[in-house]
Design an enzyme around this catalytic site. Structure first.
Site, mmCIF file in Angstrom:
data_model
loop_
_atom_site.group_PDB
_atom_site.id
_atom_site.type_symbol
_atom_site.label_atom_id
_atom_site.label_comp_id
_atom_site.label_asym_id
_atom_site.label_seq_id
_atom_site.Cartn_x
_atom_site.Cartn_y
_atom_site.Cartn_z
ATOM 1 N N TYR A 230 84.413 42.717 7.356
ATOM 2 C CA TYR A 230 84.439 41.880 8.696
ATOM 3 C C TYR A 230 84.233 42.972 9.676
ATOM 4 C CZ TYR A 230 86.502 39.669 12.691
ATOM 5 O OH TYR A 230 86.748 39.072 13.823
ATOM 6 N N ARG B 88 94.746 36.854 13.562
ATOM 7 C CA ARG B 88 94.890 37.923 12.683
ATOM 8 C C ARG B 88 93.713 38.935 12.724
ATOM 9 N NH1 ARG B 88 97.398 39.852 7.868
ATOM 10 N NH2 ARG B 88 96.178 40.270 6.178
ATOM 11 N N HIS C 135 96.689 44.103 3.811
ATOM 12 C CA HIS C 135 95.535 44.141 3.117
ATOM 13 C C HIS C 135 95.705 44.941 1.985
ATOM 14 C CE1 HIS C 135 93.713 41.714 6.416
ATOM 15 N NE2 HIS C 135 93.122 41.110 5.411
ATOM 16 N N LYS D 110 101.040 40.127 -4.918
ATOM 17 C CA LYS D 110 102.018 40.000 -5.989
ATOM 18 C C LYS D 110 102.883 41.067 -6.410
ATOM 19 C CE LYS D 110 99.057 36.261 -7.784
ATOM 20 N NZ LYS D 110 97.683 36.138 -8.387
ATOM 21 N N HIS E 68 94.462 31.740 12.070
ATOM 22 C CA HIS E 68 94.094 32.737 11.405
ATOM 23 C C HIS E 68 93.166 33.630 12.221
ATOM 24 C CE1 HIS E 68 94.677 34.881 7.626
ATOM 25 N NE2 HIS E 68 93.278 35.145 7.345
ATOM 26 N N ARG F 119 99.763 36.911 8.720
ATOM 27 C CA ARG F 119 99.516 35.300 8.555
ATOM 28 C C ARG F 119 100.804 34.673 9.143
ATOM 29 N NH1 ARG F 119 98.862 38.503 4.093
ATOM 30 N NH2 ARG F 119 96.741 38.191 3.167
#
Length: 172
Positions: free
Chosen positions: A158, A126, A149, A77, A123, A48
């Site tokens: 994707y 990426r 990820h 997190k 983005h 990012r």
């Protein structure tokens, strides 16, 4: 046809890398050099934008100077960290010379520069790396590890969407 993600501009990793690198080498403006260093770093690592900025600031401050460092993944997190590497074309002297701009850089300034200069969203860089690695046969699990990820959902969606469309177009 499934609508592609808004940030998917189908950028070719190698062409985009060369485009930004050539622009970086031709400019004499410190701000342009600094922002191109950030974009090259983001593309090279599939990160990012804010992770690329944090990484560059970290290696600028690290003594002795190192070309790689672990950075906390922004959207996770669990405090997961991923390795990031400075593109080999960026030398220490040039990076330190524009470090005053990189320290002040933020995602709004760099993303606006990217849109105006290159015509795509940051983005998309990426996902240019994700596409490139997928085309090279790198397993989705490894791509997810490289890009930070947590799950394979986005990677699989994707890369499978892209591959499915390529197959359909190539049918005779």
């Amino acid at each position: 046809m499934v609508k592609p993600f808004a940030w998917d501009k189908n950028l070719d990793y190698e062409k985009t890398y060369k485009q930004i690198l050539n622009h970086y080498r031709q400019t004499t403006r410190d701000t342009t050099k600094a922002y191109d260093i950030i974009l090259l770093t983001q593309l090279r690592n599939g990160s990012r934008l804010t992770e690329a900025i944090r990484f560059l600031n970290k290696i600028i401050e690290t003594k002795p100077f190192k070309r790689q460092a672990y950075i906390k993944v922004e959207k996770r997190k669990d405090n997961h960290e991923r390795l990031m590497v400075l593109p080999e074309e960026i030398d220490k002297k040039e990076l330190l010379r524009v470090s005053y701009i990189i320290r002040e850089a933020n995602k709004w300034k760099v993303s606006t520069y990217c849109r105006r200069t290159y015509g795509f969203n940051t983005h998309a860089l990426r996902y240019a790396l994700i596409s490139y690695l997928s085309q090279k046969g790198v397993a989705p699990q490894l791509i997810a590890k490289i890009t930070g990820h947590k799950t394979l959902d986005y990677i699989l969606y994707y890369t499978q969407q892209q591959k499915a469309e390529e197959i359909l177009k190539d049918l005779r």
